[in-house]
Design an enzyme around this catalytic site. Sequence first.
Site, mmCIF file in Angstrom:
data_model
loop_
_atom_site.group_PDB
_atom_site.id
_atom_site.type_symbol
_atom_site.label_atom_id
_atom_site.label_comp_id
_atom_site.label_asym_id
_atom_site.label_seq_id
_atom_site.Cartn_x
_atom_site.Cartn_y
_atom_site.Cartn_z
ATOM 1 N N GLU A 172 0.828 -1.233 0.000
ATOM 2 C CA GLU A 172 0.000 0.000 0.000
ATOM 3 C C GLU A 172 0.850 1.266 0.000
ATOM 4 O O GLU A 172 0.655 2.154 0.843
ATOM 5 C CB GLU A 172 -0.977 -0.016 1.185
ATOM 6 C CG GLU A 172 -1.990 -1.139 1.091
ATOM 7 C CD GLU A 172 -3.108 -1.083 2.111
ATOM 8 O OE1 GLU A 172 -3.029 -0.285 3.073
ATOM 9 O OE2 GLU A 172 -4.090 -1.836 1.952
ATOM 10 N N GLU A 291 -5.512 -8.418 -0.737
ATOM 11 C CA GLU A 291 -6.198 -8.181 0.547
ATOM 12 C C GLU A 291 -7.666 -7.947 0.250
ATOM 13 O O GLU A 291 -8.017 -6.987 -0.449
ATOM 14 C CB GLU A 291 -5.625 -6.970 1.288
ATOM 15 C CG GLU A 291 -4.299 -7.253 1.952
ATOM 16 C CD GLU A 291 -3.795 -6.105 2.828
ATOM 17 O OE1 GLU A 291 -4.638 -5.414 3.454
ATOM 18 O OE2 GLU A 291 -2.579 -5.897 2.871
HETATM 19 O O1 AHR Z 1 -5.160 -6.223 6.855
HETATM 20 C C1 AHR Z 1 -5.055 -5.106 7.672
HETATM 21 C C2 AHR Z 1 -4.347 -3.941 6.990
HETATM 22 O O2 AHR Z 1 -5.153 -3.439 5.965
HETATM 23 C C3 AHR Z 1 -3.035 -4.248 6.293
HETATM 24 O O3 AHR Z 1 -1.954 -4.220 7.150
HETATM 25 C C4 AHR Z 1 -2.929 -3.143 5.293
HETATM 26 O O4 AHR Z 1 -2.204 -3.527 4.151
HETATM 27 C C5 AHR Z 1 -4.367 -2.784 4.982
HETATM 28 O O5 AHR Z 1 -4.594 -1.424 5.050
#
Ligand code: AHR
Length: 505
Positions: A172, A291
Amino acid sequence: MKVRATIHRDFALAQIDNRLYSAFIEHMGRAIYTGIYEPDHPTANAHGFRQDVLDLVKALDIPAIRYPGGNFVSAYKWEDGIGPQADRPVRLDLAWRSKETNQVGINEFARWADEAGIEMMLAVNLGTRGIEDARNFVEYCNHPSGTAWSDLRRSHGVADPYGVKMWCLGNEMDGPWQIGHMEAKEYGRLADETSKAVKAFGGGIETVVCGSSNDEMPTYPDWERQVLEECYENVDYISLHKYFGNSSRNSLNYFAKIEETGRYIQSIAGVIDYVKAKKRAKNDVFICFDEWNVWYHNREEDSKNWHSWDWPEAPALLEEDYNLEDALFVGGLLNEFIRRSDRVKIACIAQLVNVIAPIRTQTGGPAWATSIYYPYQFASLYGRGTALNVAVDGPRYDAEVAQDVNYLDVAAVLAPGGKEITVFAINRHLETEMDLNMALHGFTNVTLIDHQVMGGDASQARVANTCAQPDLVKPRKGDKLSVEDGGLTGQLPAFSYSVIRLSVG
Ligand code: AHR
């Protein structure tokens, strides 16, 4: 409510990459410590891993797992987690304001992944570190012997290299919250050079460059364009992240967020195509949705904890009690990944244990499956093979985030060998049973192997599995579907998720 659907053996969408059913786990909250690793736990094995958790993980047949973060990775020194455990430094984790003991590092995690039968997908720190640390990490993990880093690994008791194939270039990096956040061009250049260095080790390494943190970022989707313009020829995947919730308690709008996700995937596929054309590139870049999950039940409360200055060790963060509605949502999102499997090759549920997870644990106590465990498990077990197009003719609805949304959310997969079809079907209607009539063209000798169903009553939408009552939301055998004239026919209950397995000739 009558719905007609049609599938045909020859109308394939794509070959599904098994890694569509991957997972993500971070040094965050109680994911690692007291999640997968708890040496004092009654079920702990000789290496300190909870066997009760391993059993639940193994039953998911997860192909790959992304590690060690997440936001955590952007200030992480991987060397803190190698060598004798007693000598490892305790550090402050700036992402989640916790204390990191480093008792689990790459070698412990690799052992756990091996015991679980899962391939590792590792992320390098491009926040506070850069190319040199990334190349050292790859050499430590992947080079056989005879160099400083590989011999150091061997001195730590790991004779054979891990041969890690998938490497994520930071996390990110567009997010202002990220330690070492960058501008798109700046990151694109660094990702390009890091990817070249990482791939120079050979062994068919693939890299994932960071796309936007989500499709609501102000820099989306120009971030993707700028980043890919810098590194397109040297990377294999671009990451997408998205978390979901239903704070307004509007189930139909919640489910429609799946259509919104389809648009997100389509837009990034467009950006990829644009950059490929502009660069006259020969290679393809695919999507790694590394994610995704539901994250909202305790979000406000949790953010107070991760903004505190107490620096706790393994605090309880993001421990969501998922309910029936979330299970239907997750089933639908997995359907969308199947429908888009021509472009999405890898996807990781975020995360795996305790932190926004299908598996929960109590420290010193039991482990249990949350409601979303089941749709994830069914997709992983039966969603491998060829994604088939499903034409749907049935009632639709308009929601705030998307219009003309089908009440039936459906995906179909022809298993390798061509002898079994699995249909994943969600009746999103809150009150009305669905009369389904699905024609199956190009198949013979169709018989029903099994029908598993979750839900059936929207008044139970917010019922969740908890430590005290871990079995409230579970699949059960359905008995209202049958095969007639070579097609699938019968009823899907209102507000339900179904997995229908058919044997075909
Ligand atoms: O999964 C939780 C968090 O969400 C992770 O660390 C990050 O990559 C995202 O913002």
